[in-house]
Design an enzyme around this catalytic site. Structure first.
Site, PDB file in Angstrom:
ATOM      1  CG  ASP A  37     -10.924 -26.353  15.816  1.00 30.04           C
ATOM      2  OD1 ASP A  37      -9.958 -25.949  16.513  1.00 30.04           O
ATOM      3  OD2 ASP A  37     -12.093 -25.967  15.983  1.00 30.04           O
ATOM      4  N   GLY A  38      -7.353 -25.998  14.798  1.00 25.08           N
ATOM      5  CA  GLY A  38      -6.564 -24.822  14.436  1.00 25.08           C
ATOM      6  C   GLY A  38      -6.868 -23.573  15.231  1.00 25.08           C
ATOM      7  NE  ARG A  96       0.753  -3.814   1.908  1.00 25.91           N
ATOM      8  CZ  ARG A  96       1.479  -4.828   1.460  1.00 25.91           C
ATOM      9  NH1 ARG A  96       2.171  -4.696   0.342  1.00 25.91           N
ATOM     10  NH2 ARG A  96       1.530  -5.965   2.134  1.00 25.91           N
ATOM     11  CG  HIS A 130       1.339   1.595   3.444  1.00 27.05           C
ATOM     12  ND1 HIS A 130       2.540   1.535   2.776  1.00 27.05           N
ATOM     13  CD2 HIS A 130       0.382   1.758   2.488  1.00 27.05           C
ATOM     14  CE1 HIS A 130       2.325   1.652   1.469  1.00 27.05           C
ATOM     15  NE2 HIS A 130       1.031   1.789   1.275  1.00 27.05           N
ATOM     16  CG  ASP A 169       6.030   4.970  -4.578  1.00 26.44           C
ATOM     17  OD1 ASP A 169       6.046   5.874  -3.716  1.00 26.44           O
ATOM     18  OD2 ASP A 169       5.767   3.789  -4.305  1.00 26.44           O
ATOM     19  CE  LYS A 192       4.874   2.767  -7.542  1.00 26.59           C
ATOM     20  NZ  LYS A 192       5.007   1.656  -6.596  1.00 26.59           N
ATOM     21  CG  ASP A 218       8.437   2.851   0.210  1.00 27.44           C
ATOM     22  OD1 ASP A 218       7.644   3.531   0.894  1.00 27.44           O
ATOM     23  OD2 ASP A 218       8.123   2.339  -0.869  1.00 27.44           O
ATOM     24  CB  ALA A 224      12.001  -6.361  -3.663  1.00 29.41           C
ATOM     25  CB  THR A 226       8.574  -0.257  -5.995  1.00 24.65           C
ATOM     26  OG1 THR A 226       7.214  -0.522  -6.335  1.00 24.65           O
ATOM     27  CG2 THR A 226       8.813   1.237  -6.028  1.00 24.65           C
TER      28      THR A 226
END
Length: 309
Positions: A37-38, A96, A130, A169, A192, A218, A224, A226
């Protein structure tokens, strides 16, 4: 050196083997299968009683599977008598989602931190989170390394005539300024306006790039958008060349096609995530020796402070 063993999840076995080779040991045995079933099934293939354990597993795509696999491996090791379990997560997924930016959304980075901690992990070793404040989501030690240490060494091999560092950014200014200060370069900023998720529109360049060799930096390169738009604008403002440094090559969706068509002369990434396919513009630097040295120092009860660039 304390007795220790290194196990690898399935996310990036090539990286795990490279780390083990740097330490002159072999990866310890484990079997990772799936039920019909994974569901993930893990069996540890050797004794770990009383040992310090390091599990290497970036939680890259598919993030849910790789995160769950890490947690299940941790549970198996804990129930097998391991003394200390250290999670080596070169790329920390869900980073993020570290704060609420709109109403009624989760702070998933905190949830993941809770899951990792409650699973029985005693320490996390990661790289270029991040959002650095994610370290504060844990009540266990977190070593957040920086890919900039390998980027610095790589840049020494380049023959730039008039280099300058750029942030793609506003959100990355602190990271770019730190890098620029460490390598003795000036900084420019690409401002931006984000129109929608995973899409960016470059608006303005803060600083002079005419005749300069621009180094964009970054923590990750996802779609990609940005980086590529920044490169196009920088070239239109007279930049001599533009290279991009991105620790984590997420490279989802149209990223590779965008890079190929962009004004970027080169994209330099690390092997924190396995690269999907080779690309003529992409150069991969290994951070396996860096992680191996951190593991070595932890096992020797030595400071890792000098490894933070």
């Amino acid at each position: 050196m304390r007795g220790f063993k290194i196990f690898s999840g399935s996310a990036h076995t090539l990286f795990s083997n490279e780390v083990a080779k740097c330490l002159d040991i072999s990866l310890s045995k484990t079997t990772i299968n799936r039920f019909s079933d994974g569901e993930i099934n893990v069996q540890i293939g050797e004794s770990v009683r009383g040992k310090d354990i390091f599990i290497i597993q970036p939680t890259c795509a598919p993030a849910n599977d790789h995160l769950m696999e890490l947690l299940i491996m941790t549970d198996a090791l804990k129930r097998s008598g391991a003394k200390n379990i250290n999670a080596v997560i070169p790329y920390f997924g869900y980073a993020r989602q570290d704060r609420k930016v709109v109403p009624r959304v989760p702070i998933t980075a905190k949830l993941v931190a809770n899951l990792i901690e409650q699973s029985g992990i005693h320490r996390v070793i990661t790289m270029d989170l991040h959002a650095e404040q994610i370290q504060g989501f844990f009540d266990i030690p977190v070593d957040n390394l920086y890919g900039s240490i390998v980027f610095r060494d790589y840049l020494k091999t380049k023959s730039f005539k008039n280099p300058i560092v750029a942030s793609p950014d506003i959100g990355g200014v602190a990271r770019a300024r730190h890098f620029a200060d460490r390598i003795g370069m000036d900084l420019v900023i690409v401002d931006k306006k984000r129109e929608r998720a995973n899409e960016s529109e470059v608006m303005n360049i803060i600083g002079d790039v005419d005749g300069k060799d621009v180094i964009l930096i970054d923590d990750m390169i996802d779609t990609a958008g940005t980086m590529c738009k920044a490169a196009d604008v920088l070239k239109s403002r007279g930049a001599n060349s533009v290279i991009a440094l991105g620790t984590h090559p997420v490279l989802s969706g149209p990223a590779l096609e965008r890079i190929a068509k962009s004004a970027l002369d080169e994209v330099v990434v690390t092997n924190s995530i396995p690269l999907r396919v080779a690309h003529p513009k992409i150069k991969v630097l290994s951070v396996a020796p860096l992680f191996a040295e951190v593991i070595r120092r932890i096992c020797h009860n030595e400071s890792v402070n000098s490894l933070f660039f």
